[in-house]
Design a protein around this motif. Structure first.
Motif, short mmCIF file in Angstrom:
data_model
loop_
_atom_site.label_atom_id
_atom_site.label_comp_id
_atom_site.label_asym_id
_atom_site.label_seq_id
_atom_site.Cartn_x
_atom_site.Cartn_y
_atom_site.Cartn_z
N MET A 84 0.84 -1.20 0.00
CA MET A 84 0.00 0.00 0.00
C MET A 84 0.87 1.24 0.00
O MET A 84 1.77 1.38 0.83
CB MET A 84 -0.89 0.02 1.25
CG MET A 84 -1.84 1.23 1.30
SD MET A 84 -2.70 1.37 2.89
CE MET A 84 -1.41 2.09 3.90
N LEU B 86 6.84 4.35 4.24
CA LEU B 86 6.94 3.39 5.34
C LEU B 86 7.92 3.86 6.40
O LEU B 86 7.67 3.71 7.61
CB LEU B 86 7.34 2.02 4.80
CG LEU B 86 6.23 1.32 3.98
CD1 LEU B 86 6.82 0.18 3.15
CD2 LEU B 86 5.13 0.80 4.89
N ILE C 183 -1.41 1.49 7.94
CA ILE C 183 -1.76 0.23 8.57
C ILE C 183 -0.57 -0.18 9.43
O ILE C 183 0.51 -0.46 8.91
CB ILE C 183 -2.07 -0.86 7.52
CG1 ILE C 183 -3.26 -0.42 6.64
CG2 ILE C 183 -2.36 -2.20 8.19
CD1 ILE C 183 -3.52 -1.35 5.48
N GLU D 92 0.30 -2.75 11.03
CA GLU D 92 0.91 -4.05 10.78
C GLU D 92 1.85 -4.02 9.58
O GLU D 92 2.92 -4.64 9.60
CB GLU D 92 -0.18 -5.11 10.56
CG GLU D 92 -0.97 -5.47 11.82
CD GLU D 92 -2.13 -4.51 12.08
OE1 GLU D 92 -2.19 -3.45 11.44
OE2 GLU D 92 -2.99 -4.84 12.94
N GLU D 93 1.46 -3.30 8.54
CA GLU D 93 2.32 -3.18 7.35
C GLU D 93 3.60 -2.41 7.68
O GLU D 93 4.70 -2.79 7.26
CB GLU D 93 1.57 -2.48 6.23
CG GLU D 93 2.39 -2.34 4.95
CD GLU D 93 1.66 -1.58 3.85
OE1 GLU D 93 2.23 -1.45 2.75
OE2 GLU D 93 0.53 -1.12 4.09
N THR E 40 5.90 -4.52 9.92
CA THR E 40 6.54 -5.60 9.17
C THR E 40 7.70 -5.06 8.35
O THR E 40 8.78 -5.66 8.28
CB THR E 40 5.52 -6.30 8.25
OG1 THR E 40 4.46 -6.84 9.05
CG2 THR E 40 6.18 -7.42 7.46
N PHE E 41 7.50 -3.90 7.72
CA PHE E 41 8.59 -3.23 7.00
C PHE E 41 9.76 -2.94 7.94
O PHE E 41 10.92 -3.19 7.61
CB PHE E 41 8.09 -1.92 6.38
CG PHE E 41 9.18 -0.99 5.94
CD1 PHE E 41 9.79 -1.15 4.70
CD2 PHE E 41 9.60 0.04 6.77
CE1 PHE E 41 10.81 -0.30 4.29
CE2 PHE E 41 10.63 0.91 6.37
CZ PHE E 41 11.22 0.73 5.13
N VAL F 91 7.43 -10.83 9.48
CA VAL F 91 6.20 -11.34 10.11
C VAL F 91 6.53 -12.28 11.25
O VAL F 91 5.95 -12.21 12.35
CB VAL F 91 5.32 -12.05 9.06
CG1 VAL F 91 4.15 -12.76 9.74
CG2 VAL F 91 4.79 -11.04 8.04
N CYS G 92 3.04 -5.47 17.03
CA CYS G 92 3.42 -4.44 16.06
C CYS G 92 3.60 -3.09 16.74
O CYS G 92 4.57 -2.37 16.51
CB CYS G 92 2.36 -4.32 14.96
SG CYS G 92 2.38 -5.65 13.76
#
Length: 308
Positions: free
Chosen positions: A1, A183, A197, A199-200, A203-204, A231, A256
């Motif tokens: 995204m 990000l 988001i 979580e995104e 994770t990055f 993850v 997260c």
């Protein structure tokens, strides 16, 4: 995204900044030392270059950044014409006290009672502009908060009889060209949570830490990181910290948020998300993708034309 965040007040802030720049002698651009280029608004560069104004680039939060990466960034910026770069923490009075002299050195024709030095503080949200303003004036004149876009209007204040400060709202730009920049900005809390988001972003961040600072993950969370991806790292944090949902599954969201907070606060250690070398590689890769897409599209167009 792709992450984009451009609240309405930023449009008017940019217009006002362009007007004020004409009456300014020097731009003080506050950057996040952990991601200096990702946290540099290209519109600020365009405005100051158009007006031919020198720039003092302050790599703030240097106490949270990797010292080796910061050293490389200082060399990178200090090689540029009309630019002086310094790494510091705006929360340290001794660091901030050095700034007026640096500004005078960049605009030696100003700084008298008749011609006060006019300094404009600029930067993206939540990099420490208001903290810097308060520290320079040695009193609380700007609202400070751990949320982006706290300041929404300009204010002008006298530092002394020879120097004037103009504080500006944090400004992002309408379109963040590179997904990794969005990000990095989100991980460092320069973008409102309603635009991301978690979580995104986490994770990055976990993937970046695995690639560049795996030992800091081991030291902070106490588990081996071999053969894990971002993850898996977050899931391991959840299990290690006892973050579980009903039924016993790992509470991924809570883990997260912990990872992001540990990075932002410095609890993980001194971390930089980009270096001049990694930045150059990212831009080269992005250029290759654009070239490849252009070639493919031209090829398709040619084939279509030849078959018609």
């Amino acid at each position: 995204m792709a992450i984009q965040w451009y609240p309405g007040h930023m449009t008017s802030a940019r217009k006002k900044a362009a007007e004020t720049m004409a009456l300014t002698d020097i731009v003080i651009e506050v950057l996040d030392a952990r991601l200096p280029e990702a946290s540099s608004n290209p519109m600020i560069e365009e405005l100051r270059v158009f007006r031919q104004r020198p720039c003092l680039k302050i790599l703030n939060k240097a106490d949270l950044a990797d010292p080796a990466a910061t050293k490389a960034w200082l060399a990178y910026y200090n090689s540029q014409k009309g630019v002086k770069a310094v790494a510091l923490s705006c929360k340290k009075a001794s660091d901030v006290a050095k700034i007026p002299a640096m500004c005078l050195a960049l605009a030696p024709h100003r700084g008298t009672n008749l011609k006060p030095l006019r300094m404009m503080i600029m930067g993206i949200p939540n990099v420490g502009k208001s903290t810097l303003m308060n520290a320079l004036l040695k009193r609380r004149v700007a609202k400070v908060g751990d949320e982006p876009a706290v300041t929404k209007s300009q204010q002008r204040l006298d530092l002394n009889d020879q120097m004037t400060l103009i504080d500006t709202p944090g400004m992002l730009w309408p379109r963040i060209a590179h997904p990794s920049d969005g990000l990095m900005l989100a991980a460092s809390h320069a973008i409102g949570r309603n635009a991301v988001i978690d979580e995104e972003v986490a994770t990055f961040l976990a993937d970046s830490l695995l690639a560049n600072y795996p030992q800091l993950l081991v030291e902070r969370y106490g588990f081996p990181v071999e053969d894990k991806d971002g993850v898996a790292i977050i899931e391991a944090i959840a299990l290690r910290r006892g973050f579980r949902l009903k039924g016993g599954a790992a509470d991924f969201e809570k883990a997260c948020l912990m990872l992001l907070q540990d990075y932002r606060s410095g609890a993980l250690g001194r971390i930089s998300l980009e270096t001049p070398t990694s930045r150059e590689a990212m831009l080269a890769e992005a250029a290759d993708v654009v070239t490849t897409l252009g070639t493919t599209e031209n090829g398709i167009d040619h084939m279509d034309q030849s078959s018609s």
